[in-house]
Motif scaffolding. Structure first.
Motif, PDB file in Angstrom:
ATOM      1  N   ASP A 115      39.511  35.618  34.308  1.00 22.66           N
ATOM      2  CA  ASP A 115      41.056  35.442  34.184  1.00 22.66           C
ATOM      3  C   ASP A 115      41.693  36.407  35.486  1.00 22.66           C
ATOM      4  O   ASP A 115      41.514  37.537  35.623  1.00 22.66           O
ATOM      5  N   LEU A 116      42.767  35.430  35.894  1.00 25.48           N
ATOM      6  CA  LEU A 116      43.596  36.103  36.818  1.00 25.48           C
ATOM      7  C   LEU A 116      44.769  36.678  36.167  1.00 25.48           C
ATOM      8  O   LEU A 116      45.958  36.266  36.380  1.00 25.48           O
ATOM      9  N   ASP A 117      44.611  37.507  35.278  1.00 26.61           N
ATOM     10  CA  ASP A 117      45.761  38.321  34.368  1.00 26.61           C
ATOM     11  C   ASP A 117      46.611  39.238  35.115  1.00 26.61           C
ATOM     12  O   ASP A 117      46.106  39.946  36.144  1.00 26.61           O
ATOM     13  N   VAL A 118      47.402  39.699  34.438  1.00 20.56           N
ATOM     14  CA  VAL A 118      48.181  41.041  35.159  1.00 20.56           C
ATOM     15  C   VAL A 118      47.217  42.239  35.378  1.00 20.56           C
ATOM     16  O   VAL A 118      47.278  42.671  36.417  1.00 20.56           O
ATOM     17  N   ALA A 119      46.380  42.376  34.376  1.00 22.74           N
ATOM     18  CA  ALA A 119      45.420  43.463  34.388  1.00 22.74           C
ATOM     19  C   ALA A 119      44.377  43.187  35.606  1.00 22.74           C
ATOM     20  O   ALA A 119      44.264  44.242  36.431  1.00 22.74           O
ATOM     21  N   PHE A 120      43.999  42.113  35.973  1.00 23.25           N
ATOM     22  CA  PHE A 120      43.307  41.860  37.163  1.00 23.25           C
ATOM     23  C   PHE A 120      43.985  42.256  38.472  1.00 23.25           C
ATOM     24  O   PHE A 120      43.414  42.996  39.167  1.00 23.25           O
ATOM     25  N   TRP A 121      45.118  41.694  38.605  1.00 29.39           N
ATOM     26  CA  TRP A 121      46.006  42.051  39.854  1.00 29.39           C
ATOM     27  C   TRP A 121      46.175  43.610  39.957  1.00 29.39           C
ATOM     28  O   TRP A 121      45.981  44.039  41.144  1.00 29.39           O
ATOM     29  N   GLU A 122      46.817  44.201  38.871  1.00 26.11           N
ATOM     30  CA  GLU A 122      46.875  45.445  38.870  1.00 26.11           C
ATOM     31  C   GLU A 122      45.770  46.422  39.186  1.00 26.11           C
ATOM     32  O   GLU A 122      45.723  47.325  39.983  1.00 26.11           O
ATOM     33  N   ARG A 146      47.788  36.727  45.813  1.00 24.58           N
ATOM     34  CA  ARG A 146      48.467  36.004  44.837  1.00 24.58           C
ATOM     35  C   ARG A 146      48.806  34.454  45.163  1.00 24.58           C
ATOM     36  O   ARG A 146      48.751  33.515  44.479  1.00 24.58           O
ATOM     37  N   SER A 163      47.712  30.768  43.912  1.00 32.01           N
ATOM     38  CA  SER A 163      48.337  29.756  43.010  1.00 32.01           C
ATOM     39  C   SER A 163      48.376  28.356  44.237  1.00 32.01           C
ATOM     40  O   SER A 163      48.327  27.358  43.692  1.00 32.01           O
ATOM     41  N   ASP A 209      39.401  31.420  39.603  1.00 32.81           N
ATOM     42  CA  ASP A 209      38.810  32.708  38.868  1.00 32.81           C
ATOM     43  C   ASP A 209      38.897  33.920  39.905  1.00 32.81           C
ATOM     44  O   ASP A 209      38.833  33.889  41.023  1.00 32.81           O
TER      45      ASP A 209
END
Ligand SMILES: Nc1nc2c(ncn2[C@@H]2O[C@H](COP(=O)(O)OP(=O)(O)OP(=O)(O)O)[C@@H](O)[C@H]2O)c(=O)[nH]1
Ligand SMILES: [Mg+2]
Length: 304
Positions: free
Chosen positions: A33-40, A64, A68, A74
């Motif tokens: 998952d490319l969620d907020v937690a991943f980027w942080e 990012r 997109s 992933d």
């Protein structure tokens, strides 16, 4: 295909990579998952490698964007683009001050960063390339510094200009540049005594050395800072002071083999706007390499 350069730099960056690669694998292993937690967490991992907050923010923003735009599915596919984004932090059009002929190079830096050793490596590199070299021993302060450079000169079969210990470094610089004007070597390398960037008197001494070199020479004078990669962010603070006093032309980043935070190279270019012209990846005479951004970035994160 792995070039010899890539292989060597990759070995040299083993400590940095061991850490970064491990952390990136953990990140990818947690799930696609490319969620907020991943980027942080990706940001945290990169900041932890001393890449510098400003650069990391930009790198992750561009990633990012790419994610997109290209609809990357992933985490793994994002990490595959990481090396190229790190590499794009380095300017592509850098000229190599060490490739100018003739040129006088003033080698400066904090104590023990590897100035004298680097001069030996640079002399060897130049001699191997068929260039003529002259050394100047303007470290008249430290016991054995003159002998250390004498040994280097002898091994590389190049001449060295020196005076007795305690002599004025500006006087040795004068002698060296006058000799260079007469003999016309392609490359003149002047060693200076290590000093703390916080010592105003010693920084003034260095300014005098630089002034004399520039005044007397027929060749361009370039000033290179030798910076120890293991000093990380503190090294950046040193570099700022040296740059303010001397207007540097580039950085030689030594001891990359001894740090897990090789990302400091990115921070240097980004925050100082100075090119990294060589990297030191060991104590051996051949352990100094030109800096190639893309291969460096791939070696750093272990996605060669
Ligand atoms: N591992 C490693 N060691 C290095 C590298 N470059 C230099 N060194 C080591 O760093 C130590 C100090 O090197 P010097 O060249 O004497 O440092 P310096 O800046 O001239 O020191 P001062 O003249 O005393 O200020 C030596 O043991 C070198 O072998 C490198 O890229 N990697
Ligand atoms: Mg020295």
């Amino acid at each position: 295909m792995a070039t010899p350069w890539y292989r060597r730099i990759s070995e040299g960056l083993a400590k940095s990579r061991g850490r970064l690669e491990g952390q990136l694998n953990v990140l990818v292993g947690r799930g696609p998952d490319l969620d907020v937690a991943f980027w942080e967490d990706l940001e945290d991992v990169l900041v932890g490698a001393d890449i510098g907050v400003a650069a990391v923010t930009d790198i992750v923003e561009r990633l990012r964007d790419t994610a997109s735009r290209k609809a990357l599915p992933d985490a793994e596919s994002v990490i595959e683009h990481l090396a190229e984004e790190i590499a794009s932090e380095f300017p592509t059009d850098v000229s190599d001050p060490l490739a100018v002929s003739p040129v006088v190079i003033l080698v400066v830096g904090v104590n023990g960063t590897g100035k004298t050793t680097t001069i030996g490596k640079l002399a060897k590199e130049a001699v191997d390339a068929g260039r003529s070299v002259l050394l100047g021993s303007a470290d008249t302060f430290r016991a054995a510094a003159i002998e250390q450079l004498d040994i280097i000169a002898e091994r590389a079969s190049v001449p060295v200009i020196s005076r007795e210990r305690g002599a004025d470094p500006a006087a040795v610089t004068f002698d060296t540049v006058v000799a260079a004007n007469e003999r016309r070597p392609d490359l003149t390398l002047i060693d200076t005594a290590g000093r703390l960037h916080t010592s105003a008197d010693l920084m003034k001494e260095l300014q005098k050395v630089q002034r004399v070199a520039k005044r007397e020479t027929l060749a361009p004078v370039m000033t290179l800072l030798v910076m120890d990669a293991t000093t990380g962010q503190n090294g950046l603070a040193q570099a700022r002071k040296f740059d303010a006093a001397l207007k540097l032309d580039g950085i030689v980043l030594t001891k990359l083999d001894g740090t897990a935070k090789g990302g400091i190279a990115v921070a240097i270019v980004r925050e100082l706007g100075l090119p990294v012209v060589r990297v030191g990846i060991g104590e051996g005479i051949d352990d100094l390499k030109p800096f190639v951004a893309e291969e460096f970035a791939r070696a750093l994160i272990g996605r060669g």
